[in-house]
Design a protein around this motif. Structure first.
Motif, PDB file in Angstrom:
ATOM      1  N   SER A  23     -35.155  26.500 -11.740  1.00 18.48           N
ATOM      2  CA  SER A  23     -33.953  25.892 -11.253  1.00 18.48           C
ATOM      3  C   SER A  23     -33.782  26.388 -10.071  1.00 18.48           C
ATOM      4  CB  SER A  23     -32.958  26.233 -12.243  1.00 18.48           C
ATOM      5  OG  SER A  23     -31.536  25.782 -12.059  1.00 18.48           O
ATOM      6  N   ALA A  24     -33.608  27.781  -9.795  1.00 14.27           N
ATOM      7  CA  ALA A  24     -33.068  28.484  -8.552  1.00 14.27           C
ATOM      8  C   ALA A  24     -34.010  27.846  -7.381  1.00 14.27           C
ATOM      9  CB  ALA A  24     -32.826  29.803  -8.654  1.00 14.27           C
ATOM     10  N   LEU A  27     -35.538  22.722  -3.500  1.00 14.52           N
ATOM     11  CA  LEU A  27     -35.297  22.170  -1.966  1.00 14.52           C
ATOM     12  C   LEU A  27     -34.293  23.087  -1.351  1.00 14.52           C
ATOM     13  CD1 LEU A  27     -35.087  18.567  -2.834  1.00 14.52           C
ATOM     14  CD2 LEU A  27     -37.062  19.458  -1.593  1.00 14.52           C
ATOM     15  N   GLY A  28     -33.110  23.856  -1.944  1.00 10.90           N
ATOM     16  CA  GLY A  28     -32.228  24.566  -1.473  1.00 10.90           C
ATOM     17  C   GLY A  28     -32.756  25.535  -0.872  1.00 10.90           C
ATOM     18  N   TYR A 110     -29.633  15.010  -4.098  1.00  8.61           N
ATOM     19  CA  TYR A 110     -30.858  15.807  -4.249  1.00  8.61           C
ATOM     20  C   TYR A 110     -32.042  14.952  -4.525  1.00  8.61           C
ATOM     21  CZ  TYR A 110     -33.210  20.470  -5.649  1.00  8.61           C
ATOM     22  OH  TYR A 110     -34.115  21.419  -5.432  1.00  8.61           O
ATOM     23  N   PHE A 231     -25.597  27.357  -4.074  1.00  3.18           N
ATOM     24  CA  PHE A 231     -26.253  26.265  -4.223  1.00  3.18           C
ATOM     25  C   PHE A 231     -27.788  26.885  -4.673  1.00  3.18           C
ATOM     26  CE2 PHE A 231     -29.170  23.193  -2.824  1.00  3.18           C
ATOM     27  CZ  PHE A 231     -28.847  22.139  -3.325  1.00  3.18           C
ATOM     28  N   SER A 232     -28.229  28.044  -3.739  1.00  2.00           N
ATOM     29  CA  SER A 232     -29.547  28.404  -3.893  1.00  2.00           C
ATOM     30  C   SER A 232     -29.698  29.013  -5.284  1.00  2.00           C
ATOM     31  CB  SER A 232     -29.994  29.172  -2.870  1.00  2.00           C
ATOM     32  OG  SER A 232     -31.457  29.302  -2.722  1.00  2.00           O
ATOM     33  N   SER A 234     -28.241  28.111  -7.973  1.00  2.00           N
ATOM     34  CA  SER A 234     -28.019  27.341  -9.109  1.00  2.00           C
ATOM     35  C   SER A 234     -26.702  27.521  -9.667  1.00  2.00           C
ATOM     36  CB  SER A 234     -28.991  27.120 -10.206  1.00  2.00           C
ATOM     37  OG  SER A 234     -30.373  26.443  -9.378  1.00  2.00           O
TER      38      SER A 234
HETATM   39  N1  PHE Z   1     -31.073  25.948  -6.712  1.00  2.00           N
HETATM   40  C1  PHE Z   1     -31.377  24.658  -6.516  1.00  2.00           C
HETATM   41  C2  PHE Z   1     -32.251  24.623  -5.253  1.00  2.00           C
HETATM   42  O1  PHE Z   1     -32.296  25.478  -4.420  1.00  2.00           O
HETATM   43  C3  PHE Z   1     -30.407  23.590  -6.436  1.00  2.00           C
HETATM   44  C4  PHE Z   1     -29.605  23.541  -7.665  1.00  2.00           C
HETATM   45  C5  PHE Z   1     -28.214  23.978  -7.465  1.00  2.00           C
HETATM   46  C6  PHE Z   1     -30.127  23.274  -8.863  1.00  2.00           C
HETATM   47  C7  PHE Z   1     -27.533  23.980  -8.503  1.00  2.00           C
HETATM   48  C8  PHE Z   1     -29.016  23.632 -10.148  1.00  2.00           C
HETATM   49  C9  PHE Z   1     -27.941  23.803  -9.707  1.00  2.00           C
HETATM   50  O2  PHE Z   1     -33.001  23.857  -4.871  1.00  2.00           O
END
Ligand code: PHE
Length: 450
Positions: A23-24, A27-28, A110, A231-232, A234
């Protein structure tokens, strides 16, 4: 109470760690981090970002996972249930609502970028990158994103894959994919760093990424770094809380959080080290934003021997990393709808998927036919990203920290975490004082200036 339906659980601790890292990492790290770092002026942004990841993000990961595990329900209902048990107002469920709405907004854009990534798999495979020049790479990206139809088809394909996995339940096929493919992406990224290091401007890249120029730091850049760290990881969108709700008691949440944050930061830094040597070698740095990765890496693949194969693998694995993130973005709203007992998981996944596709189409068209549309001076995708990354996520994170630090009994959270005493003390101090205070300081500076 509606939602009495029992969630499934992860089949093992390893499965959980992989899903959470899945999850983490996405694309972030590889798409967003490099252009945010570029816009933030490099080293100062990167250092502040890393400080936020470890001082605010990691303690909050522990917090969000433990709320999920204790609630055992979707984010909204978990917050409702815990607030009730602790004799607190139902308003705390707003933290869950913010997560469900925020994750829905994020998945909508996303998936657009996920679609671009998917299209680059085909582009690399068909040899379209062979020998490509800087101008060629820019032209290819621009013609893809400004086309009114093609990117929507890819966006639909990416969303369909996400929905297809979510409707089977996240604990199913995901596990195997992640256990093999995430380490593969990591290895390939290390290989790319070596390649870029040998052929590109490695020293300039290292200087840019790690030598801080503090004159570039201001309140907006700090808020971007904070938003990017959330964001990165999650964080605060309900994804981590839902994953926590599938956890059994025997998992050490503290260790899990450190593993997730460590892996996530390593991938972001590696992505930076792979991309910036090319950025400097080809003078690509200015104003590229969302296109940065898509304009730099194809040049490298185009020059190396076996670049078509390596490029196909790279964009393929990046797509997988994006999908393991996008399913965690769909999950908060799907788990909420599923709990109402009126909808099956399948129907819920379809409905959310279609709605998110439609909302996302606007972001996609924002690069082409709707490029004149701006909201508060930002493009459609820029606006969605700003309100989620920079406003909803930090605020929900702050309220989560306040809830745990000030509104839940210390004993109940201590029992939930079952951590070693001294680690618990440090963590509790961070959650009670440092996290809310630090987030507040960043917001204060945005509103009142430095
Ligand atoms: N962390 C994911 C990424 O870096 C994006 C994401 C954000 C997923 C929030 C879940 C919740 O790509």
């Amino acid at each position: 109470m509606a939602g009495a339906k029992q969630h499934a659980h992860w089949s093992s601790r390893w499965a959980f760690i992989m899903a959470a890292v899945g999850s983490a990492v996405g694309l972030g790290n590889i798409w967003k981090f490099p252009y945010e770092a570029n816009a933030g002026g490099g080293g100062a942004f990167v250092l502040v970002y890393l400080a936020f990841v470890f001082l605010i993000g990691t303690p909050l990961l522990v917090a969000e996972l433990s709320l999920g595990r204790r609630g055992q329900l979707s984010p909204i209902r978990s917050m409702e249930k815990i607030a009730k048990e602790e004799g607190r107002t139902n308003w705390w469920s707003l933290v869950g609502w913010s997560g469900v709405i925020g994750s829905f907004i994020v998945i909508s854009f996303y998936s657009v970028v996920g679609g671009w990534t998917l299209s680059y798999v085909v582009e690399a495979f068909s040899g379209g990158m062979t020998g490509i020049t800087k101008e060629g790479a820019e032209a290819h990206f621009n013609s893809l994103v400004t086309n009114p139809v093609t990117p929507l088809v890819w966006h639909a394909a990416f969303m369909a894959i996400t929905v297809g996995i979510v409707l089977r339940g996240v604990e199913g096929g995901l596990e195997k994919a992640v256990t093999i493919l995430m380490p593969a992406l990591f290895v390939l990224l290390v290989g790319l760093v070596i390649y870029s290091g040998v052929t590109g401007e490695f020293t300039a890249a290292v200087n840019f990424l790690f030598a801080p120029d503090w004159s570039k730091m201001n309140a907006d850049v700090a808020l971007n770094a904070l938003g990017q760290s959330f964001f990165s990881l999650s964080l605060a969108l309900g994804s981590i809380m839902v994953y926590g709700s599938y956890l059994t008691k025997d998992v050490n949440i503290g260790k899990a959080a450190i593993t997730i944050a460590g892996a996530d930061s390593a991938v972001a830094i590696l992505a930076g080290l792979a991309i910036f040597p090319i950025v400097f070698a080809f003078d690509l740095s200015v104003g590229k934003e969302e296109g940065l990765v898509f304009m730099t890496l194809p040049i490298a693949f185009g020059q190396m021997t076996g670049g078509a194969v390596i490029g196909t693998f790279f964009f393929g694995l990046l797509t997988v990393a994006a999908i393991t993130s996008s399913i965690s973005l769909l999950e908060p709203s799907v788990s909420y709808l599923e709990e109402t007992d009126k909808l099956s998981r399948k129907k819920a996944a379809f409905i959310i998927g279609i709605a998110a596709f439609l909302l996302g189409s606007l972001s996609s068209l924002g690069f082409g036919v709707l490029s004149d549309v701006t909201i508060f001076g930002k493009s459609i995708i820029g606006f969605k990203s700003y309100i989620t990354n920079n406003l909803m996520m930090p605020l929900a994170g702050m309220f989560m920290a306040l809830f745990i630090g000030w509104f839940i009994s210390r004993k109940s959270i201590m029992d939930e975490l079952a951590m070693n005493e001294s680690w618990f003390r440090i963590w509790y101090f961070m959650i009670k004082y440092i996290c809310p205070f630090a987030i507040l300081v960043v917001f204060y500076n945005i509103v009142f200036g430095f």
